[in-house]
Motif scaffolding. Structure first.
Motif, PDB file in Angstrom:
ATOM      1  N   ASP A  37       0.845  -1.193   0.000  1.00 17.21           N
ATOM      2  CA  ASP A  37       0.000   0.000   0.000  1.00 17.21           C
ATOM      3  C   ASP A  37       0.884   1.247   0.000  1.00 17.21           C
ATOM      4  N   ARG A  38       0.925   1.954  -1.148  1.00 15.75           N
ATOM      5  CA  ARG A  38       1.818   3.110  -1.250  1.00 15.75           C
ATOM      6  C   ARG A  38       1.416   4.237  -0.293  1.00 15.75           C
ATOM      7  N   SER A  39       0.131   4.334   0.045  1.00 17.89           N
ATOM      8  CA  SER A  39      -0.282   5.386   0.978  1.00 17.89           C
ATOM      9  C   SER A  39       0.334   5.168   2.349  1.00 17.89           C
ATOM     10  N   PRO A  66      12.975  -5.420  -2.079  1.00 19.63           N
ATOM     11  CA  PRO A  66      13.566  -4.911  -3.311  1.00 19.63           C
ATOM     12  C   PRO A  66      12.624  -4.909  -4.512  1.00 19.63           C
ATOM     13  N   MET A  67      11.303  -4.996  -4.300  1.00 19.83           N
ATOM     14  CA  MET A  67      10.392  -4.931  -5.437  1.00 19.83           C
ATOM     15  C   MET A  67      10.680  -3.648  -6.223  1.00 19.83           C
ATOM     16  N   PRO A  68      10.973  -3.738  -7.518  1.00 22.63           N
ATOM     17  CA  PRO A  68      11.379  -2.548  -8.280  1.00 22.63           C
ATOM     18  C   PRO A  68      10.401  -1.389  -8.206  1.00 22.63           C
ATOM     19  N   ALA A  69       9.095  -1.648  -8.340  1.00 21.17           N
ATOM     20  CA  ALA A  69       8.121  -0.548  -8.292  1.00 21.17           C
ATOM     21  C   ALA A  69       8.101   0.103  -6.920  1.00 21.17           C
ATOM     22  N   LEU A  70       8.271  -0.691  -5.869  1.00 17.04           N
ATOM     23  CA  LEU A  70       8.303  -0.134  -4.524  1.00 17.04           C
ATOM     24  C   LEU A  70       9.560   0.713  -4.331  1.00 17.04           C
ATOM     25  N   VAL A  71      10.703   0.223  -4.810  1.00 16.05           N
ATOM     26  CA  VAL A  71      11.944   0.992  -4.706  1.00 16.05           C
ATOM     27  C   VAL A  71      11.814   2.314  -5.456  1.00 16.05           C
ATOM     28  N   GLN A  72      11.223   2.253  -6.647  1.00 17.12           N
ATOM     29  CA  GLN A  72      11.002   3.471  -7.433  1.00 17.12           C
ATOM     30  C   GLN A  72      10.148   4.465  -6.641  1.00 17.12           C
ATOM     31  N   HIS A  73       9.109   3.970  -5.978  1.00 17.65           N
ATOM     32  CA  HIS A  73       8.252   4.855  -5.191  1.00 17.65           C
ATOM     33  C   HIS A  73       9.010   5.409  -3.988  1.00 17.65           C
ATOM     34  N   MET A  74       9.798   4.585  -3.325  1.00 15.44           N
ATOM     35  CA  MET A  74      10.544   5.043  -2.164  1.00 15.44           C
ATOM     36  C   MET A  74      11.558   6.115  -2.543  1.00 15.44           C
ATOM     37  N   ALA A  75      12.057   6.081  -3.765  1.00 23.83           N
ATOM     38  CA  ALA A  75      13.029   7.089  -4.204  1.00 23.83           C
ATOM     39  C   ALA A  75      12.441   8.488  -4.146  1.00 23.83           C
ATOM     40  N   SER A  76      11.124   8.590  -4.273  1.00 19.95           N
ATOM     41  CA  SER A  76      10.473   9.900  -4.218  1.00 19.95           C
ATOM     42  C   SER A  76      10.191  10.345  -2.784  1.00 19.95           C
ATOM     43  N   LEU A  77      10.397   9.452  -1.811  1.00 26.71           N
ATOM     44  CA  LEU A  77      10.041   9.746  -0.425  1.00 26.71           C
ATOM     45  C   LEU A  77      11.244   9.950   0.483  1.00 26.71           C
ATOM     46  N   VAL A  78      12.350   9.261   0.197  1.00 30.61           N
ATOM     47  CA  VAL A  78      13.486   9.252   1.117  1.00 30.61           C
ATOM     48  C   VAL A  78      14.665  10.029   0.523  1.00 30.61           C
ATOM     49  N   ASP A  79      15.733  10.144   1.321  1.00 27.13           N
ATOM     50  CA  ASP A  79      16.893  10.942   0.929  1.00 27.13           C
ATOM     51  C   ASP A  79      18.039  10.116   0.381  1.00 27.13           C
ATOM     52  N   GLY A  80      17.963   8.800   0.509  1.00 24.59           N
ATOM     53  CA  GLY A  80      19.045   7.955   0.022  1.00 24.59           C
ATOM     54  C   GLY A  80      18.696   6.494   0.173  1.00 24.59           C
ATOM     55  N   PHE A  81      19.537   5.651  -0.416  1.00 24.26           N
ATOM     56  CA  PHE A  81      19.349   4.204  -0.349  1.00 24.26           C
ATOM     57  C   PHE A  81      20.604   3.550   0.218  1.00 24.26           C
ATOM     58  N   ASP A  82      20.407   2.478   0.954  1.00 27.33           N
ATOM     59  CA  ASP A  82      21.497   1.614   1.382  1.00 27.33           C
ATOM     60  C   ASP A  82      21.300   0.257   0.735  1.00 27.33           C
ATOM     61  N   VAL A  83      22.364  -0.252   0.134  1.00 25.84           N
ATOM     62  CA  VAL A  83      22.291  -1.482  -0.648  1.00 25.84           C
ATOM     63  C   VAL A  83      23.319  -2.473  -0.131  1.00 25.84           C
ATOM     64  N   ALA A  84      23.141  -3.743  -0.511  1.00 26.52           N
ATOM     65  CA  ALA A  84      24.034  -4.797  -0.022  1.00 26.52           C
ATOM     66  C   ALA A  84      24.539  -5.689  -1.146  1.00 26.52           C
ATOM     67  N   SER A  85      24.360  -5.271  -2.391  1.00 27.94           N
ATOM     68  CA  SER A  85      24.844  -6.054  -3.529  1.00 27.94           C
ATOM     69  C   SER A  85      24.839  -5.171  -4.761  1.00 27.94           C
ATOM     70  N   LEU A 285       9.976   1.124   7.535  1.00 26.56           N
ATOM     71  CA  LEU A 285       9.324   1.890   6.478  1.00 26.56           C
ATOM     72  C   LEU A 285       8.294   1.077   5.714  1.00 26.56           C
ATOM     73  N   VAL A 286       8.570  -0.211   5.489  1.00 26.58           N
ATOM     74  CA  VAL A 286       7.732  -0.976   4.554  1.00 26.58           C
ATOM     75  C   VAL A 286       7.002  -2.156   5.179  1.00 26.58           C
ATOM     76  N   GLY A 287       7.409  -2.588   6.362  1.00 29.33           N
ATOM     77  CA  GLY A 287       6.871  -3.831   6.916  1.00 29.33           C
ATOM     78  C   GLY A 287       5.375  -3.825   7.123  1.00 29.33           C
ATOM     79  N   GLU A 288       4.825  -2.714   7.618  1.00 30.24           N
ATOM     80  CA  GLU A 288       3.397  -2.648   7.921  1.00 30.24           C
ATOM     81  C   GLU A 288       2.553  -2.258   6.714  1.00 30.24           C
TER      82      GLU A 288
END
Length: 404
Positions: A37-39, A66-85, A285-288
């Motif tokens: 739920d993006r809201s 790591p769902m691509p559409a969710l990551v794309q949406h999060m890019a508009s909400l947060v200030d940065g990403f942390d990755v592990a690969s 951020l995303v669990g709930e």
């Protein structure tokens, strides 16, 4: 209030993104599926920005989902990403996040991971002397000056955390006692040292523990800053915020955490003026914001106990089955999503379709009396679901993921 109350529609079915659950199942084209739920994603980021100090930057840890559409949406909400690969890094950059706001952590970075990060201008968070040597070598080969940070294994342990990732002997980061020597080596090499990363733990619901951990991190970083030479571009102070999964758990009191921040923020601002202060969140951020939905394939009674057998299971939602590090198996919040107003209930076990007794999604749970074809729903499924589960087991199809 039940976790499902915010999703409950007047007609007695769950509704997400304005779509009732049976319609969502049609849109998915199959069960099982995950729906996000993006809201709720936006509401959670907004809550943090409201309750925490305004200068704190929020990063999303892609490993949580790591769902691509969710990551794309999060890019508009947060200030940065942390990755592990390298795969997560490409996803972050494809979502439009600038490379300087992407950092790569992880105790076992491959040469391909490191080469990709150095070449892209992503910050490599060093976790050993070997990684330092490898990054410097790759920088020479590519003709670029690598951006590096140093992940610190702190010298304290949180008293209450779902998963301790700092303090004591750990595979994560560099022991704080070893940091001065490594910082000296970094200063002598052709490396662009930009900051520290301190991650103390995760899934913490006790505000006192979070407050104490943040204070300890601030004190630790101020000690190390004197050894780092030039001004730091950023300090990633970790996250650690948890979400409630079980009946006896209560949400973390964000207000209390936010109110206590000035205690350590004031001296940290004074000592590191101009440094970006980052809090890193994944599950929080995303669990709930996610539900896992599967269909009842069969219903049977065995020696007086009722079993609902679904087309889902631990191969999609390993954590809900109790096999993702839990010591004791406990039920996630669950529901029969198309019978929310049913007055008739029954005590049952809900299991998956796999050939193992470990494949249990709920034990001795009271639910509306279900029928074959009904939709069984597991809440708190937005983090560490599909990507953290053994999806190849028994070669069943992958679940669909939907962002609404």
């Amino acid at each position: 209030m039940s976790i499902f109350e915010s999703y409950k529609a007047p007609q007695g079915v769950l509704e997400i993104g304005g779509l009732p659950l049976p319609r969502l199942a049609e849109r998915a084209g199959q069960t099982p599926f995950f729906v996000y739920d993006r809201s709720k994603l936006g509401e959670r980021v907004a809550l943090l920005r409201q309750m925490l100090a305004p200068e704190l930057r929020i990063h999303y840890s892609i490993k949580a989902n790591p769902m691509p559409a969710l990551v794309q949406h999060m890019a508009s909400l947060v200030d940065g990403f942390d990755v592990a690969s390298a795969g997560e890094m490409r996803m972050a950059l494809d979502a439009g996040m600038p490379a300087r706001h992407v950092s790569m952590a992880g105790p076992g970075k491959s040469s391909q991971d490191l080469r990709g990060a150095v070449g892209a201008g992503v910050t490599v968070t060093l976790e050993s002397a070997h990684q330092l040597e490898a990054v410097e070598r790759i920088g020479r080969e590519l003709g670029v000056r690598p951006r590096v940070g140093l992940r610190i294994n702190p010298d304290f342990q949180p008293r209450s955390s779902g998963m301790r990732m700092g303090g004591g002997p750990r595979q994560f980061g560099v022991d704080v006692e070893q940091a001065p020597a490594l910082l000296k080596v970094i200063a002598e090499r052709d490396l662009d040292f930009v900051g520290f990363h301190v991650f103390w733990g995760s899934q913490c619901l006790d505000p006192g523990t979070v407050i104490a951990a943040q204070r300890h991190v601030a004190e630790l970083v101020m000690r190390l800053a004197d050894l780092a030479g030039d001004s730091l571009e950023f300090v990633n102070m970790g996250g650690g915020f948890g979400i409630p999964y079980f009946d006896n758990e209560r949400p973390l009191d964000i207000g209390a955490v936010g109110a206590a921040m000035q205690e350590w923020l004031t001296p940290l601002r004074r000592r590191l003026a101009g440094t970006r202060l980052i809090l890193e969140f994944g599950r929080y951020l995303v669990g709930e914001a996610g539900l896992y939905v599967c269909r009842v394939l069969d219903k049977k009674v065995s020696r007086g106990e009722t079993f609902l057998i679904t087309d889902g299971g631990l191969h999609h939602q390993l954590a809900a089955s109790g096999n993702f590090g839990q010591v004791l198996r406990r039920n996630y919040p669950v529901a029969i999503g198309n019978r929310m107003d049913s007055g008739q209930t029954e005590t049952c076990h809900v299991v998956g379709c796999l050939c193992t007794p470990l494949d249990r999604l709920a034990d001795n749970v009271v639910l509306p009396a279900a029928e074959i074809g009904d939709l069984f729903v597991v809440a708190q499924s937005g983090a560490y679901g599909r990507s953290a589960s053994p999806s190849a087991f028994l070669s069943h199809p992958l679940p669909v993921e939907i962002l609404v």
